[in-house]
Design a protein around this motif. Structure first.
Motif, PDB file in Angstrom:
ATOM      1  N   LEU A 444      23.046 -15.144  55.188  1.00  0.00           N
ATOM      2  CA  LEU A 444      22.847 -16.587  55.283  1.00  0.00           C
ATOM      3  C   LEU A 444      23.135 -17.054  56.701  1.00  0.00           C
ATOM      4  O   LEU A 444      24.205 -16.808  57.242  1.00  0.00           O
ATOM      5  N   TYR A 445      22.154 -17.742  57.318  1.00  0.00           N
ATOM      6  CA  TYR A 445      22.310 -18.322  58.647  1.00  0.00           C
ATOM      7  C   TYR A 445      22.360 -19.843  58.505  1.00  0.00           C
ATOM      8  O   TYR A 445      21.514 -20.437  57.823  1.00  0.00           O
ATOM      9  N   SER A 500      12.653 -26.166  58.412  1.00  0.00           N
ATOM     10  CA  SER A 500      12.797 -24.732  58.693  1.00  0.00           C
ATOM     11  C   SER A 500      13.660 -24.035  57.661  1.00  0.00           C
ATOM     12  O   SER A 500      13.722 -22.802  57.629  1.00  0.00           O
ATOM     13  N   THR A 501      14.354 -24.800  56.801  1.00  0.00           N
ATOM     14  CA  THR A 501      15.199 -24.211  55.766  1.00  0.00           C
ATOM     15  C   THR A 501      14.340 -23.370  54.826  1.00  0.00           C
ATOM     16  O   THR A 501      13.216 -23.739  54.470  1.00  0.00           O
ATOM     17  N   GLY A 502      14.863 -22.212  54.419  1.00  0.00           N
ATOM     18  CA  GLY A 502      14.140 -21.377  53.473  1.00  0.00           C
ATOM     19  C   GLY A 502      14.528 -19.926  53.570  1.00  0.00           C
ATOM     20  O   GLY A 502      15.476 -19.546  54.264  1.00  0.00           O
ATOM     21  N   LEU A 521      17.991 -19.254  55.663  1.00  0.00           N
ATOM     22  CA  LEU A 521      18.304 -20.187  56.746  1.00  0.00           C
ATOM     23  C   LEU A 521      18.558 -21.571  56.159  1.00  0.00           C
ATOM     24  O   LEU A 521      17.757 -22.074  55.359  1.00  0.00           O
ATOM     25  N   GLU A 522      19.683 -22.190  56.562  1.00  0.00           N
ATOM     26  CA  GLU A 522      20.001 -23.564  56.200  1.00  0.00           C
ATOM     27  C   GLU A 522      20.164 -24.390  57.467  1.00  0.00           C
ATOM     28  O   GLU A 522      20.827 -23.953  58.410  1.00  0.00           O
ATOM     29  N   ILE A 523      19.563 -25.579  57.498  1.00  0.00           N
ATOM     30  CA  ILE A 523      19.636 -26.483  58.649  1.00  0.00           C
ATOM     31  C   ILE A 523      20.588 -27.627  58.291  1.00  0.00           C
ATOM     32  O   ILE A 523      20.431 -28.290  57.254  1.00  0.00           O
ATOM     33  N   LYS A 524      21.588 -27.862  59.139  1.00  0.00           N
ATOM     34  CA  LYS A 524      22.607 -28.868  58.894  1.00  0.00           C
ATOM     35  C   LYS A 524      22.438 -30.045  59.855  1.00  0.00           C
ATOM     36  O   LYS A 524      21.941 -29.882  60.984  1.00  0.00           O
TER      37      LYS A 524
END
Length: 1193
Positions: A444-445, A500-502, A521-524
């Motif tokens: 997980l990034y 871009s999350t996915g 990938l998770e975008i915060k």
């Protein structure tokens, strides 16, 4: 093809993009950079990792250990040859091989001789993929032979003649270090007149009468065996006649007008010229047709020796030494030729290939003469090795084509000439492996929005796999230009957005198979400060509050920290932090400063600051109206493109004449509300001609100034907008620095609105590589002061320029500045790290510089990490080792490590430092500091005094600095006139802490000198005094002080017969006088006492004169002062240093004959009386060089 990593990036085209990962980096031995799981079933030919030096000199008193370590898969087996033939280890019971290693141990300490095992050894490490071989290791025991016996005749010569005292030391292995000393173990002083040559001989340019002595002794120190040999003393007598006539110089060495010198590249070139003459000649050095290298040239031995370190072929040539005195000069020319043992230009590197690929091994070396290159395959000359159809030899290159798995082997390149050889192993490993992905599955990034996201896909395979990335469960391939694919398999999203999350899938394929891996990938949301703390001015003693409201991603943990002046808040109850507020109560002057709110999450950090100013409480003052009133009625006339006239009416000056007017302007278009200084005019003027800039919406105001201050500003004038024009200037402070290894960040100080001169302000940013032929690349940007150029090579110089432009046109051509793309950590550790232990507390470290290309940044210097290392089991039990760091700026390749502890085990490594940080550490080098002299014993007490004995108790030195060998106790009696008696010298074993002295004189004071010794010499001494008792009932307590000593001497006098008789006589005389006076008084006679006493003074009470023996005034100020403990040491009765600056006490701080680390002696000293020495004392205490030599060895 050959596999290696290339730090280069490329963008995905519309279709699928294949990515090639080059497996390995070429360092000293190529390795597959994989995790342990992959290495379990990955075969690899042997690689030699450690071996003994080529010229291996051993200590014949210790077991012989010949190192040979190697790695490979499967683990290699080891065999040895000795003098070119197989060495059967099993047949020699003294030889054992370390399990899992090729290291040999020859047990000569139990039986056998080292000479039996002299020879040339070579180790072979072999597995199914090939065989690697070590260097030829020449094993020789060290030797320290005795001096040949010879009878040396005394030398007699006249004052002013020249003299050479030959040393001719015995040949040892390695050669000894030579030095000259006298019979008292003092180094002989040297100067421009007297000096030691490189061959060990002692040269006198001219002799003087003070050179007369019978103990010129040459010593040879053999460091390997820690022994010193002594030549027979040479006697020299200089006749003190009228000195010889003055004469011009002539050379004692070398002979003739010319000579030749040959030295090897990399060594120290030492040239020597020693001349005789009267007066003493001075030596000068020059190089014909060239200059002496400034940073590598050193003068030794009073400029009689010229040394050039790290000599190279460029140092060949003619060197001239010139000897000059008042009567003339001569010169000698030394023709220097620098030869070179082979050295690498390009050593062969390990090669990993897949079946069917091509590759090559290149072996290039240089030397003088040119070295011969020869190849071996698995340790066998390639001419007789099994044939391989995929292999072709072309001089220094082996070319491989269409290799198969059977082509795997270890090749050896040998480069040799008459001065030495180089041997390098390089394997060819042919692997056929399906793709494997090494990145952990489902990683997980988490990334902050609008920042780059890097998704890893480390992989391996042979042939090299191609890489594809997909996004989403349906497996749609990545086809947009917003993605960047790196050659190590990493996918980069330069600006990550919420969409871009996915889930992303990495797929690796080659002809043997396919592998894939999913990552997420998770975008915060970024952390933002929505209400910042504000500037505050408060009075002393009041309360102030700062507010800091933060908005952040709710899935991340937020931490808010307050700082004062970039440090922690004071630990004071007046400071209170509550959620998003900081409150300071009872404000003091020290509370003033900058307060910063820092908001942290696991992914990002933001901060904001405000300044607190503390002022004193101000009383309400009476109104003061003494500054001028503001001007009024401002008017603009003569309005032109770049000028205008301003007029005004002054206000009341309040009884203080106006000195000047200050005119300010506001740019309502670009900086509304901000007023800037325009000009100043005399207080007599009411108009001013003002210069204007293009595209500014001007308003003006005026202030009046008198001696008491400045007025309030006037009301603003009407606005006046000037016409637009192209910019006059370009941005300043242009810089180009990389923030990452693959980018170039161009920054500049932007123009303000006033400088823009028109609408549409933009910047044309241009760049190109300094050393390339590329055209300028340009981009036009607006509203920024930074531009990032991506995809640049690491640390490459760039030419940069930034030009301003607006809707009207361009500014003048800007200046070109130079910058560099981003630095990366250095790739290579410093090599050939060497440690030279100077003495017990100082070591000198040398290393080879790192190649500039591998530094990959600005060289900051080199950093040495060193620490005390524990040996054996202690090392494993120690959890933490305190490392010390020394940094040497610039390109220095050596440095000193001070403050080491004697008799300690140290380890160190060296790293190169650039602007990015430190490079890899060199292999740890270990060294030991030699023993030093101990400190003084911690205490010395004298107890249990009896009639004829005293008992001494002591504590060992707090810092032994080695292994204590013994204690030395010296003592001597002190008589009633404070004279010191004979000095007695006593040796006590090192394991004792108590000693009883017997057969002493009763009622006698003794002074004791006590110190410890190690192999390095004698330590500092501690002194004490004590008295034996008068009788058994009168025992004095220990530690008799000065007062006790005085009392003791009084008791001694009172018990003497002569003193008792004298007292009786005085009492009898007084009694007779009393009787006579009594009889006269009874008779009634008159006696004029006063007149009689004045006329005839009683001789009994007259002071004795010094010249006639009569009594004078009595004083015990000097004669009867008690001896202070440890302080009564007459200058010529105790141990003292000789006048020589290089005395033995200076070297060892001791009094027994010992050798220091540099070979100097510490001699024995004995006490002496002021007038005459005690009988026999001189002979018993005289130092003996032979005894000192035997005790050292």
């Amino acid at each position: 093809m050959q596999l290696k990593i290339m730090p280069k990036k490329k963008r995905l085209p519309a279709g699928r993009v294949a990515l090639i990962l080059f497996l390995c980096q070429m360092i000293s031995a190529l390795e597959v950079p994989l995790d342990p799981k992959l290495l379990e079933d990955l075969v690899q030919p042997p690689t030699i990792t450690q071996q003994s030096p080529k010229d291996y000199i051993i200590d014949p008193r210790e077991n012989i250990v010949i190192q040979c370590e190697a790695k490979g898969k499967p683990p290699p087996s080891f065999s040895w040859t000795r003098n070119g033939t197989h060495f059967d280890i099993d047949k020699d019971p003294l030889v054992t091989m370390k399990p899992g290693s090729g290291t040999l141990t020859i047990n000569i300490m139990s039986e056998g001789k080292a000479e039996t095992y002299e020879g040339v050894y070579q180790c072979t490490a072999r597995n199914e993929r090939g065989a690697a071989i070590s260097n030829n290791i020449v094993v020789r025991p060290s030797r320290s032979p005795l001096w040949t016996k010879e009878k040396l005749e005394p030398i007699t010569l006249r004052n002013g003649q020249s003299l050479v005292l030959p040393c001719r030391p015995p040949l040892g292995l390695p050669p000894p270090i030579i030095f000259w000393m006298d019979n008292s173990f003092q180094r002989l002083p040297q100067s421009e007149r007297v000096s030691q040559g490189l061959n060990g001989d002692l040269y006198f340019s001219n002799v003087l009468p003070e050179d007369t002595r019978e103990d010129y002794i040459c010593y040879a120190r053999f460091n390997h065996t820690q022994t010193i040999q002594q030549k027979q003393p040479i006697s020299v007598k200089v006749i003190s006649a009228k000195p010889n006539r003055e004469r011009p110089p002539t050379f004692l060495t070398p002979e003739g007008n010319t000579s030749n010198k040959e030295e090897l590249r990399g060594n120290v070139l030492s040239l020597e010229c020693i001349a005789e003459g009267l007066p003493t000649p001075v030596i000068y050095w020059i190089k014909e047709d060239g200059m002496l290298p400034t940073n590598r040239t050193f003068y030794r031995n009073f400029k009689k020796t010229l040394q050039i370190i790290q000599v190279s072929e460029a140092d060949s040539g003619n060197y001239q030494c010139i000897a000059k005195n008042a009567l003339g000069a001569i010169h000698h020319t030394i023709s220097v030729t620098v030869k070179a043992a082979p050295y690498w230009i390009l050593a062969p590197q390990n090669l990993v290939l897949s079946p069917g690929e091509d590759g090559s091994l290149i072996c290039r070396a240089n030397g003088n003469p040119k070295p011969r290159i020869s190849w071996l395959s698995n340790g066998v000359p390639i001419e007789i090795a099994p044939d391989d159809p995929s292999r072709k030899i072309d001089g220094d290159t082996i070319i491989f084509s269409n290799v198969q798995e059977r082509s795997s082997a270890v090749y050896q390149c040998n480069a040799s000439n008459e001065y030495g050889y180089l041997l390098a192993n390089a394997f060819v490993n042919v692997l056929a492996e399906p793709p494997r992905i090494l990145t952990s599955a489902n990683t997980l990034y988490q990334v902050i929005a609008n920042r780059p996201a890097l998704l890893d896909c480390a992989f391996f395979g042979s042939p090299l796999p191609t890489i594809e990335w997909f996004k989403g469960a349906k497996g749609s391939a990545l086809r947009d230009d917003i993605y960047v694919l790196h050659e190590n398999g990493t996918l980069e999203i330069p600006v990550a957005q919420k969409d871009s999350t996915g889930t992303y899938t990495c797929v690796a394929r080659n002809k043997l198979g396919m592998a894939k891996n999913e990552v997420h990938l998770e975008i915060k949301d970024p952390t933002r400060i929505i209400k910042q703390p504000e500037y505050a001015v408060v009075q002393r003693g009041s309360t102030v509050s700062f507010e800091c409201k933060v908005k952040h991603d709710h899935t991340l943990t937020l931490t808010i920290t307050w700082l004062k002046d970039n440090g922690e808040l004071p630990s004071d109850g007046r400071f209170t932090v509550d959620k998003d507020h900081l409150e300071v109560a009872d404000v003091r002057d020290s509370d003033g400063g900058a307060y910063t709110c820092v908001a942290n999450t696991t992914l990002d950090m933001v901060s904001a600051s405000a300044v607190l100013s503390v002022v004193a409480p101000t009383p309400t003052p009476a109104p003061i109206y003494d500054v001028p009133n503001p001007p009024f009625d401002l008017e603009l006339t003569d309005q032109l493109d770049k000028s205008v006239q301003l007029s005004w009416t002054p206000g009341d000056d309040n009884n203080s004449p106006i000195i000047k007017f200050i005119i300010e302007y506001e740019d309502a278009m670009h900086e509304a509300g901000l007023w800037h200084h325009q000009t100043e005019v005399s207080g007599m003027q009411t108009t001013a001609q003002l210069k204007l800039s293009p595209y500014v919406n001007y308003s003006f105001r005026v202030m009046a100034v008198n001696s008491l201050g400045r007025s309030l500003p006037s009301e603003p004038s009407e606005q006046y907008l000037t016409k637009a024009a192209e910019p006059d200037t370009n941005p300043t402070a242009v810089e180009g620095l990389g923030s990452e290894p693959d980018n170039l960040v161009i920054t500049w100080k932007p123009l303000n609105g006033f400088e823009s001169n028109g609408p549409g302000l933009q910047y044309k940013v241009s760049w190109r590589q300094k050393d390339g032929d590329d055209e300028w690349a340009s981009v036009v940007v607006a509203n920024v002061s930074k531009y990032i150029v991506s995809g640049t090579p690491t640390f490459v110089p760039y030419l940069i320029k930034v030009q301003a432009l607006n809707d009207v046109g361009f500014a003048p051509e800007p200046a070109v500045v130079m910058g560099h793309s981003g630095e990366d950590l250095p790739m290579v550790a410093p090599g050939n790290v060497r440690v030279n232990v100077v003495n017990s507390t100082l070591a000198e470290v040398h290393w080879d510089p790192v190649p500039l290309k591998s530094i990959r940044g600005h060289l900051q210097g080199y950093r040495i990490y060193y620490w005390k290392a524990q040996e054996g089991s202690l090392k494993r039990n120690r959890r933490h080792i305190e490392k010390k760091i020394l940094t040497f700026q610039g390109s220095k390749t050596h440095g000193m490590l001070p403050g080491l502890e004697p008799f300690s085990h140290y380890a160190l490594n060296v790293r190169v430092v650039n602007g990015k940080g430190e490079g890899p550490a060199s292999p740890d080098r270990v060294f030991n500091t030699p023993e030093g002299v101990p400190s003084a014993p911690s205490s010395l007490k004298i107890i249990n005094p009896t009639l004829d004995s005293l008992t001494l108790e002591w504590d060992p030195p707090s810092r032994p600095n080695g292994i204590l060998t013994e204690y030395t106790l010296k003592y001597q009696p002190i008589n009633s006139t404070h004279e010191l008696g004979p000095l007695v010298d006593l040796k006590i074993p090192a394991n004792k802490t108590r000693w009883t002295l017997k057969n002493l004189n009763f009622s006698t004071r003794y002074k004791f000198y006590f110190y410890a010794q190690t192999a390095a010499g004698s330590g500092s001494q501690i002194t004490e005094e004590a008295v034996t008792t008068v009788d058994e009932a009168g025992i004095l307590p220990p530690d008799v002080g000065a007062g006790k000593a005085m009392a003791s001497r009084q008791v001694d006098i009172a018990t003497q017969g002569w003193f008792i008789g004298l007292m009786c006589a005085v009492a009898l005389l007084i009694l007779i006088l009393l009787i006579v006076c009594f009889i006269r008084r009874n008779k009634g006679g008159k006696y004029p006492v006063k007149e009689k006493e004045d006329a005839h003074a009683d001789p009994e009470i007259q002071p004795m004169k010094e010249d006639d023996g009569t009594f004078g005034e009595y004083s015990d100020a000097e004669d009867h002062k008690p001896l202070k403990k440890g302080s009564r040491t007459p200058s010529d009765r105790t141990v003292k240093k000789e006048d020589s600056d290089d005395s033995l006490v200076d070297y060892g701080e001791g009094v027994n004959g010992q050798f220091n680390e540099d070979g100097s002696f510490i001699g024995q000293y004995s006490g002496k009386k002021e007038k005459e020495p005690a009988e026999g004392n001189e002979s018993s205490e005289a130092p003996s060089p032979v005894n000192a030599m035997n005790s050292f060895v």
